[in-house]
Structures are given as structure tokens and as C-alpha cells.
Design an enzyme around this catalytic site. Structure first.
Site, PDB file in Angstrom:
ATOM      1  N   CYS A   1       9.598  -1.190 -14.437  1.00 36.02           N
ATOM      2  CA  CYS A   1       8.146  -1.011 -14.505  1.00 36.02           C
ATOM      3  C   CYS A   1       7.500  -1.962 -15.496  1.00 36.02           C
ATOM      4  CB  CYS A   1       7.809   0.436 -14.848  1.00 36.02           C
ATOM      5  SG  CYS A   1       6.028   0.743 -14.944  1.00 36.02           S
TER       6      CYS A   1
ATOM      7  N   CYS B   1       5.594  -2.501 -11.936  1.00 30.55           N
ATOM      8  CA  CYS B   1       4.220  -2.043 -11.794  1.00 30.55           C
ATOM      9  C   CYS B   1       3.266  -2.586 -12.850  1.00 30.55           C
ATOM     10  CB  CYS B   1       4.167  -0.523 -11.754  1.00 30.55           C
ATOM     11  SG  CYS B   1       5.226   0.312 -12.944  1.00 30.55           S
TER      12      CYS B   1
ATOM     13  N   LYS C   1       2.657  -6.421 -12.270  1.00 31.62           N
ATOM     14  CA  LYS C   1       2.047  -6.551 -10.938  1.00 31.62           C
ATOM     15  C   LYS C   1       0.593  -6.109 -10.953  1.00 31.62           C
ATOM     16  CE  LYS C   1       3.676  -3.838  -7.901  1.00 31.62           C
ATOM     17  NZ  LYS C   1       4.671  -3.211  -7.009  1.00 31.62           N
TER      18      LYS C   1
ATOM     19  N   TYR D   1       4.879  -0.405  -0.261  1.00 26.33           N
ATOM     20  CA  TYR D   1       3.824  -0.692  -1.231  1.00 26.33           C
ATOM     21  C   TYR D   1       4.037  -2.010  -1.951  1.00 26.33           C
ATOM     22  CZ  TYR D   1       6.846   0.843  -5.108  1.00 26.33           C
ATOM     23  OH  TYR D   1       7.856   0.951  -6.024  1.00 26.33           O
TER      24      TYR D   1
ATOM     25  N   GLU E   1       1.201  -4.920  -1.793  1.00 33.11           N
ATOM     26  CA  GLU E   1       0.543  -5.309  -3.033  1.00 33.11           C
ATOM     27  C   GLU E   1       0.643  -6.809  -3.270  1.00 33.11           C
ATOM     28  OE1 GLU E   1       0.959  -1.096  -5.479  1.00 33.11           O
ATOM     29  OE2 GLU E   1       2.458  -2.663  -5.767  1.00 33.11           O
TER      30      GLU E   1
ATOM     31  N   HIS F   1     -24.155  10.782  -9.704  1.00 33.42           N
ATOM     32  CA  HIS F   1     -24.819   9.861  -8.774  1.00 33.42           C
ATOM     33  C   HIS F   1     -25.483   8.720  -9.542  1.00 33.42           C
ATOM     34  CE1 HIS F   1     -26.884   8.654  -5.116  1.00 33.42           C
ATOM     35  NE2 HIS F   1     -27.991   8.538  -5.843  1.00 33.42           N
TER      36      HIS F   1
ATOM     37  N   GLU G   1     -18.430  10.660  -6.296  1.00 38.39           N
ATOM     38  CA  GLU G   1     -19.247  11.788  -5.863  1.00 38.39           C
ATOM     39  C   GLU G   1     -18.972  12.171  -4.412  1.00 38.39           C
ATOM     40  OE1 GLU G   1     -23.533  11.300  -5.295  1.00 38.39           O
ATOM     41  OE2 GLU G   1     -23.257   9.121  -5.316  1.00 38.39           O
TER      42      GLU G   1
END
Length: 448
Positions: free
Chosen positions: A43, A48, A51, A178, A182, A437, A442
Site C-alpha cells: 500500500c 494505493c 497510485k 480496480y 485505475e 445544498h 445531498e
């Protein structure tokens, strides 16, 4: 415990191994760790973290493309791969130092060499030194799987992508998971021509099909060429250095680099597990019980090497639970239900809980609420990309079974929403919550 050199000897200083070691040490155990490559594991060093930094770098390309709509004039813009690469790798060096400091601060002894198991309570270092421990923890992670075909030596894995001397003008990515998606998104955004080759017509298995379909549609619109139902026959290196990839079509595809990203294999080969009679399962993964213990009562394993859930946060929790259980007098297990995950594609997608198809198979009648919208940020872009959020609920109780989304910042938004799924909340709890908002988040409390 005086009969052994250490109370705990950990093989592998990745996320799971480091957490287990430092927590065990905080409980008073005498701990040592052996790491043959770099402290931090996949990692931090080659996964990750670097990356995601490349993702951030590549996102500037699209922002710059329509910067004029924000009122900005940028002259002479250009991209330099070595600058981004070197910055990312420098930060990896910084993080490795922090991980090493963490072990040092907890008085964990670190051996920067390979260690193999020679018995239920013994290990041997590459230097030849033999050590004993009351408990041995295997946290060696996994490595990129490589198929066997003519010319595979011309291809690279995700490990090498962070060290490329130059950016490939034409990149082929083999795989539909993934990691493949990616890197495809990163280099397409940076200006490379990207082709994704997959052996089936499904990508990102395990994620909601409708969400994946939307992401695929957007990726194709951005220019990624997807070749489905294709297998690599062979890769040939031409005299000019380019690679000719044969994928069953009449004419081979010429590219500058081929990335193989078809999955990851547990790192158990050559560890000496057989000397302690440790049982292995599918793909060479170490078989463990709910407390991460193998069939040998003194040997445990956590993280990707067990192939339970190959995610860094899961490995960390497994390592912590192991240390608390064995050295802290607090037996704990890890709950693998409703684990959120994300794909940092462009745009990113994320999900937690059951997909729509999984929910229907398990619960029968379900209610699906959704919002198909164009994020305000995308109005500045010439691409008419739309986000999609989904909530799957039990038809009778209204309990939320899963939330899935694709769109800008999906992973950041889902992390909070995942708490609701883990807590067993209902759709009504979202309906009762006032929206922020204007925001993309939302949409989660306005789903219909």
C-alpha cells in the site's frame, strides 16, 4: 517466554504486520520484524498511496482543459512525467521513514532481510542467523499475478508503473479489476492512448453492475479503448522498441508498454510453511480461523497472504485484532460485513453492502432508490458526464442493504454513508436528514 528470543516474530512489514507488531509491543511483548524489501508494504510503497497521488496528478489534465470556463488563461501548459513520478516516489520515501520510526518508537527490532520459517517456533534470516519466537505472524501480502505466454518478459506489473523512465504514448492494460481501471484512467488523463484488454465482458466484478456500466460509458467517452473477450496470445518486441501484442485479431496492436493487472497472488512461496505443517488454501493462501491462527497453534497470518479481503484497512484491523487477542488478553475478531471500497477510476466509483443483484438473490423483493444527475462541477466541462447514486433497501423493513455511486469524490462521500449501512439504518433516516445544498452528497438524502 524466556525460552524464546522473541515473544512475536513478524514476517513482513506491510500495513498488517506493522500494526500487529507495534500493538503487540505496546502490550509488553518483545517483538521483531523481518522485511526483505521496504517497510510499509504494498500500500505505502507500490500500491494505493502512490497510485492515489498519481490520480491527483492526472486530474489536473481535465481541469486545465476547461480552465477557460473558470476564467483562467494558462499559456504554455505541458506535462512532465518524471516530475510527477519523482515527487510521488520522494513522498513514498518519507512515508517509509515514518513507518520505520513507528516500529522504532515501540522498540520493535527490524531485520531488513528475508526470513523463512524453519519450524513452529523458529525462523532463519537470509544472513543465516536463526531465531526463535513463541508466536510467528506471517504478513507477507501478495504480489501481482503474471500469466504464462510468449513474450511475457516484455510486460510489466503495477510494481513497475511507479518507476517508468518515460510516459508511454501507447499503453495496453490487461485486466478488468480496480488496478487495471485505475492505471488506465491515470494514463489516459495524462495523454497516453490507452487500450484495456479483458478476457470477459465484465469488469470490476463485485461492484454494482449499473454503476460499473455508467463508469464504463464515461471511460469510453474519454477515449479509453476497451477490447472485451480478448486473450493475449503473445507479445513481440520490434526493432524500434515498440511491442506488438497479438490478442486474437487479424492485426496485432502496437503499443509502447503492456501492463498486466489480472489480480494478485498470496506471497507464500519459499516461506518454509511446510516445515511447520501450515495448511494452504486456494491460490496458495494461508488458511486461518476467525482469530487469524493457522492449523499450527503458534503461527498466525493476516492481510492479503490469507486472501480473505485484500484491502489495506482490513489487514490493519486483522493485525490489531491478532495483537489484542494473543498479547493483550482481549480476544477479538474482525467483522467482514459491509466493508466499503472504492475504485479510483476517472470518475471514481464506490460501494458498500449488497449490490442490487446480490440483494435480490438474498432478500427477494427490494426497493431501489436512485439519483441520476450532472454534478455542478461538470457543467464547466465539455463532457456531459452524469453521476449515479443508488440505495438498495429491504422491501419490508426499509433497512439499507447497500449504497453504490459513481461520480466526482464518490469515495469521500461514501465513507460517511457506509456508517449508516454498517449501523443498519433505514431509508427513513436519510429522508429525515436535511440536505447540504448545493452539494453532490445531498443526493443521498434526496433519493427517490
Amino acid at each position: 517466554m524466556a525460552d524464546y528470543d522473541y515473544d512475536l516474530f513478524t514476517i513482513g512489514a506491510g500495513s498488517g504486520g506493522v500494526r500487529a507488531s507495534r500493538v503487540a509491543a505496546s502490550h509488553g511483548a518483545k517483538v521483531a520484524v523481518a522485511e526483505e524489501y521496504r517497510v510499509g508494504g504494498t500500500c505505502v510503497i507500490r500500491g494505493c498511496v502512490p497510485k492515489k497521488m498519481l490520480v491527483y496528478g492526472s486530474m489536473f489534465a481535465e481541469e486545465l482543459e476547461h480552465a477557460h470556463n473558470f476564467g483562467w488563461t494558462i499559456e504554455g501548459k505541458s506535462f512532465d512525467w518524471p516530475t510527477l513520478r519523482d515527487f510521488v516516489n520522494a513522498d513514498v520515501d518519507r512515508l517509509e521513514g515514518l513507518y520505520g520510526k513507528t516500529l522504532e518508537n515501540h522498540e520493535v527490532e527490524v531485520f531488513r532481510e528475508r526470513a523463512t520459517i524453519t519450524g513452529p517456533h523458529s525462523v532463519k534470516l537470509a544472513s543465516g542467523r536463526e531465531l526463535t519466537a513463541k508466536v510467528i505472524l506471517v504478513a507477507t501480502g501478495a504480489r501481482p499475478a503474471m500469466p504464462d505466454f510468449p513474450g511475457v518478459e516484455h510486460c510489466i506489473t503495477s510494481n513497475e508503473m511507479f518507476l517508468l523512465g518515460e510516459q508511454p504514448k501507447r499503453l495496453m492494460v490487461v485486466g478488468g479489476g480496480y488496478i487495471a481501471l485505475e492505471f488506465a484512467g491515470i494514463f489516459q488523463a495524462l495523454g497516453s492512448e490507452v487500450t484495456v484488454v479483458n478476457r470477459t465482458d465484465r469488469i470490476l466484478r463485485g461492484y454494482d453492475e449499473q454503476i460499473v456500466e455508467r463508469m464504463l460509458h464515461i471511460a469510453m467517452g474519454r477515449g479509453i479503448d476497451f477490447r472485451m473477450h480478448c486473450l493475449l496470445d503473445k507479445v513481440e518486441k520490434a526493432g524500434d522498441g515498440c511491442l506488438r501484442v497479438h490478442i486474437g485479431e487479424t492485426n496485432p496492436v502496437e503499443v509502447d508498454q503492456v501492463l498486466i493487472a489480472i489480480g494478485r497472488t498470496p506471497n507464500t512461496e519459499g516461506l518454509g510453511l511446510e516445515s511447520a505443517g501450515v495448511e494452504l488454501g486456494k491460490h496458495g493462501a494461508i488458511k486461518v480461523n476467525e482469530y487469524s491462527r493457522t492449523n499450527c497453534e503458534s503461527i498466525y497470518a493476516v492481510g492479503d497472504v490469507t486472501d480473505r479481503v485484500q484491502l489495506t484497512p482490513v489487514a490493519i484491523r486483522e493485525g490489531h485484532a491478532f495483537a489484542d487477542s494473543v498479547f493483550g488478553g482481549n480476544p477479538r475478531t474482525v467483522n467482514y460485513d459491509a466493508i466499503p471500497s472504492a475504485v479510483f477510476s476517472q470518475p471514481p466509483l464506490a460501494g458498500v453492502g449488497l449490490t442490487e443483484s446480490e440483494a435480490r438473490r438474498t432478500y427477494g423483493p427490494v426497493k431501489v432508490y436512485s439519483s441520476d444527475f450532472r454534478p455542478m462541477k461538470n457543467i464547466f466541462s465539455p463532457h456531459p458526464e452524469r453521476g449515479l447514486y443508488k440505495m438498495i433497501c429491504d422491501d419490508t423493513s426499509g433497512k439499507i442493504l447497500g449504497i453504490h455511486m459513481v461520480g466526482p469524490e464518490s469515495a469521500e462521500i461514501l465513507q460517511a454513508a457506509a456508517v449508516a449501512v454498517k449501523a443498519g439504518l433505514t431509508k427513513q433516516a436519510f429522508d429525515d436528514t436535511v440536505a447540504i445544498h448545493p452539494s453532490m452528497a445531498e443526493e443521498l438524502v434526496l433519493l427517490r
